[in-house]
Design a protein around this motif. Structure first.
Motif, PDB file in Angstrom:
ATOM      1  N   PHE A   1       0.856  -1.318   0.089  1.00 49.20           N
ATOM      2  CA  PHE A   1      -0.087   0.055  -0.135  1.00 49.20           C
ATOM      3  C   PHE A   1       0.872   1.004  -0.082  1.00 49.20           C
ATOM      4  N   MET A   2       2.248   1.066  -0.094  1.00 50.51           N
ATOM      5  CA  MET A   2       3.009   2.446   0.013  1.00 50.51           C
ATOM      6  C   MET A   2       3.395   2.632  -1.522  1.00 50.51           C
ATOM      7  N   ASP A   3       3.308   4.038  -1.621  1.00 50.46           N
ATOM      8  CA  ASP A   3       3.621   4.313  -3.062  1.00 50.46           C
ATOM      9  C   ASP A   3       5.431   4.383  -3.548  1.00 50.46           C
ATOM     10  N   ASP A   4       5.458   3.791  -4.461  1.00 53.70           N
ATOM     11  CA  ASP A   4       6.762   3.833  -5.116  1.00 53.70           C
ATOM     12  C   ASP A   4       7.327   5.116  -5.418  1.00 53.70           C
ATOM     13  N   ASP A   5       6.543   5.755  -6.038  1.00 60.76           N
ATOM     14  CA  ASP A   5       6.930   7.344  -6.189  1.00 60.76           C
ATOM     15  C   ASP A   5       7.491   8.067  -5.248  1.00 60.76           C
ATOM     16  N   ASP A   6       6.907   7.983  -3.996  1.00 61.44           N
ATOM     17  CA  ASP A   6       7.417   8.763  -2.768  1.00 61.44           C
ATOM     18  C   ASP A   6       8.408   8.306  -2.260  1.00 61.44           C
TER      19      ASP A   6
ATOM     20  N   ASP B   1      10.029   8.864   0.879  1.00 59.78           N
ATOM     21  CA  ASP B   1       9.831   8.228   2.098  1.00 59.78           C
ATOM     22  C   ASP B   1       9.290   6.726   2.190  1.00 59.78           C
ATOM     23  N   ASP B   2       8.157   6.635   1.321  1.00 62.19           N
ATOM     24  CA  ASP B   2       7.643   5.377   1.318  1.00 62.19           C
ATOM     25  C   ASP B   2       8.732   4.288   0.415  1.00 62.19           C
TER      26      ASP B   2
ATOM     27  N   GLY C   1      10.907   3.143   3.272  1.00 63.02           N
ATOM     28  CA  GLY C   1      10.029   2.466   4.257  1.00 63.02           C
ATOM     29  C   GLY C   1      10.059   0.996   3.529  1.00 63.02           C
ATOM     30  N   LYS C   2       9.742   0.750   2.223  1.00 60.51           N
ATOM     31  CA  LYS C   2       9.651  -0.509   1.815  1.00 60.51           C
ATOM     32  C   LYS C   2      10.882  -1.227   1.574  1.00 60.51           C
ATOM     33  N   GLN C   3      11.936  -0.485   1.638  1.00 61.63           N
ATOM     34  CA  GLN C   3      13.205  -0.984   1.554  1.00 61.63           C
ATOM     35  C   GLN C   3      13.617  -1.565   2.977  1.00 61.63           C
ATOM     36  N   LEU C   4      13.326  -0.720   4.190  1.00 63.75           N
ATOM     37  CA  LEU C   4      13.271  -1.323   5.187  1.00 63.75           C
ATOM     38  C   LEU C   4      12.700  -2.481   5.747  1.00 63.75           C
ATOM     39  N   ILE C   5      11.338  -2.400   5.235  1.00 68.61           N
ATOM     40  CA  ILE C   5      10.325  -3.489   5.616  1.00 68.61           C
ATOM     41  C   ILE C   5      10.849  -4.682   4.795  1.00 68.61           C
TER      42      ILE C   5
END
Length: 80
Positions: free
Chosen positions: A59-64, A66-67, A70-74
């Motif tokens: 549900f996180m935006d790849d274009d943002d 910060d998101d 966050g996805k990389q961290l998750i």
């Protein structure tokens, strides 16, 4: 005109004061939440496994920026 300059100056000083004092605040995370849990009326423990974290990251935006971070961290986490 002098009133506008005065109000702008006051506003800028207030903003600078807020910025200067906000850096002094820090978040201290306790090693154990047991002391706080003992004082609480209600306690909820939430655990997220690897599958649930992956699902939430969709549900996180790849274009943002910060998101994306966050996805990389998750992607490195096995659970919380």
């Amino acid at each position: 005109m002098k009133r506008i300059v005065l109000w702008c100056t006051i506003l800028i000083l207030l903003i600078l004061a807020c910025v200067a004092t906000s850096g002094a605040q820090s978040l201290i995370v306790p090693e154990s939440w047991d002391k706080l849990a003992a004082k609480a009326d209600e306690v909820v423990n939430v655990k997220l496994d690897r599958k649930m974290l992956r699902f939430a990251s969709k549900f996180m935006d790849d274009d943002d920026k910060d998101d994306a971070q966050g996805k990389q961290l998750i992607s490195k986490l096995n659970g919380i």
